[in-house]
Design a protein around this motif. Structure first.
Motif, mmCIF file in Angstrom:
data_model
loop_
_atom_site.group_PDB
_atom_site.id
_atom_site.type_symbol
_atom_site.label_atom_id
_atom_site.label_comp_id
_atom_site.label_asym_id
_atom_site.label_seq_id
_atom_site.Cartn_x
_atom_site.Cartn_y
_atom_site.Cartn_z
ATOM 1 N N GLU A 172 36.619 6.908 51.904
ATOM 2 C CA GLU A 172 35.241 6.964 51.397
ATOM 3 C C GLU A 172 34.454 5.729 51.800
ATOM 4 O O GLU A 172 33.296 5.832 52.248
ATOM 5 N N GLU A 173 35.064 4.563 51.681
ATOM 6 C CA GLU A 173 34.363 3.335 52.046
ATOM 7 C C GLU A 173 34.176 3.211 53.554
ATOM 8 O O GLU A 173 33.313 2.461 54.019
ATOM 9 N N ALA A 174 34.950 3.976 54.330
ATOM 10 C CA ALA A 174 34.763 3.996 55.785
ATOM 11 C C ALA A 174 33.693 4.989 56.212
ATOM 12 O O ALA A 174 33.315 5.028 57.392
ATOM 13 N N GLY A 175 33.197 5.800 55.266
ATOM 14 C CA GLY A 175 32.103 6.705 55.589
ATOM 15 C C GLY A 175 32.376 8.174 55.385
ATOM 16 O O GLY A 175 31.491 9.009 55.607
ATOM 17 N N ALA A 176 33.575 8.541 54.979
ATOM 18 C CA ALA A 176 33.865 9.944 54.696
ATOM 19 C C ALA A 176 33.159 10.372 53.418
ATOM 20 O O ALA A 176 32.922 9.552 52.524
ATOM 21 N N GLU A 177 32.831 11.650 53.328
ATOM 22 C CA GLU A 177 32.232 12.197 52.118
ATOM 23 C C GLU A 177 33.214 13.135 51.443
ATOM 24 O O GLU A 177 34.004 13.818 52.110
ATOM 25 N N LEU A 178 33.160 13.162 50.109
ATOM 26 C CA LEU A 178 34.112 13.949 49.337
ATOM 27 C C LEU A 178 33.392 14.872 48.373
ATOM 28 O O LEU A 178 32.331 14.534 47.843
ATOM 29 N N ARG A 179 33.993 16.039 48.168
ATOM 30 C CA ARG A 179 33.555 16.975 47.134
ATOM 31 C C ARG A 179 34.787 17.609 46.519
ATOM 32 O O ARG A 179 35.857 17.620 47.105
ATOM 33 N N LEU A 205 42.220 12.708 35.459
ATOM 34 C CA LEU A 205 42.054 14.139 35.675
ATOM 35 C C LEU A 205 43.419 14.810 35.836
ATOM 36 O O LEU A 205 44.313 14.275 36.494
ATOM 37 N N PRO A 206 43.602 16.015 35.281
ATOM 38 C CA PRO A 206 44.843 16.760 35.524
ATOM 39 C C PRO A 206 44.899 17.245 36.961
ATOM 40 O O PRO A 206 43.878 17.311 37.663
ATOM 41 N N ALA A 207 46.096 17.602 37.415
ATOM 42 C CA ALA A 207 46.286 18.007 38.809
ATOM 43 C C ALA A 207 45.366 19.153 39.209
ATOM 44 O O ALA A 207 44.856 19.187 40.335
ATOM 45 N N ALA A 208 45.133 20.088 38.299
ATOM 46 C CA ALA A 208 44.312 21.257 38.615
ATOM 47 C C ALA A 208 42.870 20.890 38.951
ATOM 48 O O ALA A 208 42.161 21.675 39.586
ATOM 49 N N GLU A 209 42.428 19.693 38.543
ATOM 50 C CA GLU A 209 41.049 19.282 38.795
ATOM 51 C C GLU A 209 40.934 18.227 39.890
ATOM 52 O O GLU A 209 39.869 17.668 40.105
ATOM 53 N N ARG A 210 42.035 17.940 40.598
ATOM 54 C CA ARG A 210 42.010 16.935 41.650
ATOM 55 C C ARG A 210 41.781 17.516 43.044
ATOM 56 O O ARG A 210 41.753 16.782 44.025
ATOM 57 N N GLY A 211 41.666 18.826 43.145
ATOM 58 C CA GLY A 211 41.447 19.436 44.456
ATOM 59 C C GLY A 211 40.193 18.897 45.105
ATOM 60 O O GLY A 211 39.175 18.666 44.443
ATOM 61 N N LEU A 212 40.236 18.692 46.425
ATOM 62 C CA LEU A 212 39.111 18.032 47.089
ATOM 63 C C LEU A 212 39.000 18.421 48.557
ATOM 64 O O LEU A 212 39.938 18.938 49.170
ATOM 65 N N VAL A 213 37.823 18.178 49.068
ATOM 66 C CA VAL A 213 37.541 18.244 50.500
ATOM 67 C C VAL A 213 36.948 16.908 50.893
ATOM 68 O O VAL A 213 36.022 16.415 50.244
ATOM 69 N N ALA A 214 37.494 16.294 51.938
ATOM 70 C CA ALA A 214 36.988 15.019 52.448
ATOM 71 C C ALA A 214 36.804 15.154 53.945
ATOM 72 O O ALA A 214 37.677 15.700 54.636
ATOM 73 N N ALA A 215 35.678 14.658 54.461
ATOM 74 C CA ALA A 215 35.410 14.857 55.881
ATOM 75 C C ALA A 215 34.279 13.964 56.358
ATOM 76 O O ALA A 215 33.584 13.317 55.563
ATOM 77 N N ARG A 216 34.102 13.942 57.671
ATOM 78 C CA ARG A 216 32.880 13.373 58.230
ATOM 79 C C ARG A 216 31.692 14.092 57.606
ATOM 80 O O ARG A 216 31.756 15.291 57.328
ATOM 81 N N PRO A 217 30.579 13.402 57.387
ATOM 82 C CA PRO A 217 29.438 14.051 56.740
ATOM 83 C C PRO A 217 28.970 15.329 57.429
ATOM 84 O O PRO A 217 28.600 16.304 56.755
ATOM 85 N N ASP A 218 29.027 15.377 58.767
ATOM 86 C CA ASP A 218 28.532 16.561 59.475
ATOM 87 C C ASP A 218 29.467 17.764 59.342
ATOM 88 O O ASP A 218 29.075 18.893 59.633
#
Length: 291
Positions: free
Chosen positions: A226-233, A246-259
């Motif tokens: 994240e501090e290198a510039g990746a965005e997370l949702r 957060l419990p495991a069920a709520e830790r799911g994520l997508v992280a990527a280059r902004p584009d």
């Protein structure tokens, strides 16, 4: 709290543990099953953990430490908590594949503020302090490249992370993984999530999708990327919550280059629709076409 000092202590501890691991990775290992999931622990995990806990405990005696093997150590009500993964990639090392890392994260309250990832095999270290960016192996500021590598604009290379508790009958994991594979050049499953987070921060891969990821190795990698510039949702597109409670069920994520983020979230949404269709009794072929 002096985060610069904390960063220095964490980097030194991770690198010392890395030296220990690197010297013994090719030697005989004591391997035993840790639980019914098939996860294992080795004597290297324990030796690395002891070294790190001793160093963090000596430098910050009032801090709580939550470690992969030892559990919770130190002040149970401390405002500062360290998360320690002394050998991320144990299952790799146990089969002679030295893809692994050492990870430490410091949290104030429930929020990660410092992350360190060290690769024993290459001797490289990445670290990040919240709001101050990511540092690479030579202490230089690290930023995610602004554009994908040639040929990867439409076919990204992704890493997949899932927790040990995800079973073969999980209704989400198969549709989501298949959808990602269909829309990417490659989806790699490293069995060492911290290595993947460092790869994302460098731009070696384009994104990461995590499903019920483990807690102990998550905050350090997330903060570095994240501090290198990746965005997370979150997987459902809502803002990502870095809280460690957060419990495991709520830790799911997508992280990527902004584009790339919107495209990955759309893929995750399509997989969610496929899961709903399957739950309503559609046959497997219908679900495959829906993907």
């Amino acid at each position: 709290m002096d985060l610069h000092r904390a960063r220095r202590v964490a980097v030194e501890a991770a690198e010392a543990a890395g030296d220990l691991l690197r010297a013994r990775l090719t030697g005989p290992l004591e391997v035993r099953l840790k639980d019914a999931s098939g996860d294992v622990v080795t004597d290297l995990d324990l030796a690395s953990e002891t070294l790190i806990l001793d160093r963090i405990g000596a430098a910050f005696p009032g801090h709580r430490i939550v470690s992969e093997e030892a559990g919770t150590v130190g002040g149970a009500t401390a405002d500062a908590t360290w998360l320690v993964d002394p050998l991320d990639g144990t299952n790799n090392v146990a089969i002679g594949m030295p893809v692994c890392a050492v990870g430490l994260a410091l949290c104030v309250g429930q929020t990660p503020v410092l992350g360190v990832v060290h690769e024993p095999v290459t001797g490289r270290t990445w670290s990040a302090t919240r709001g101050e960016g990511t540092l690479g192996p030579d202490g230089e500021a690290l930023r995610l490249p602004p554009a994908p590598r040639p040929g990867r604009a439409d076919k990204p290379v992704l890493a997949w992370i899932q927790g040990h508790g995800v079973g073969p009958d999980d209704p989400v994991v198969i549709p989501l993984k298949l959808m990602l594979e269909a829309r990417s050049a490659r989806v790699i499953q490293l069995w060492a999530p911290l290595v993947g987070w460092a790869m994302l921060a460098r731009g070696d891969i384009d994104g990461i999708v995590g499903y019920r990821p483990e807690l102990v190795d998550l905050p350090a990698g997330v903060l570095i990327a994240e501090e290198a510039g990746a965005e997370l949702r979150r997987l459902d597109g809502r803002p990502y919550d870095p809280s460690i409670d957060l419990p495991a069920a709520e830790r799911g994520l997508v992280a990527a280059r902004p584009d790339l983020l919107d495209s990955l979230l759309e893929t995750a949404g399509s997989a969610a629709e496929a899961v709903k269709i399957n739950a309503n009794g559609a046959n497997p072929e219908a679900v495959r076409i829906a993907w």
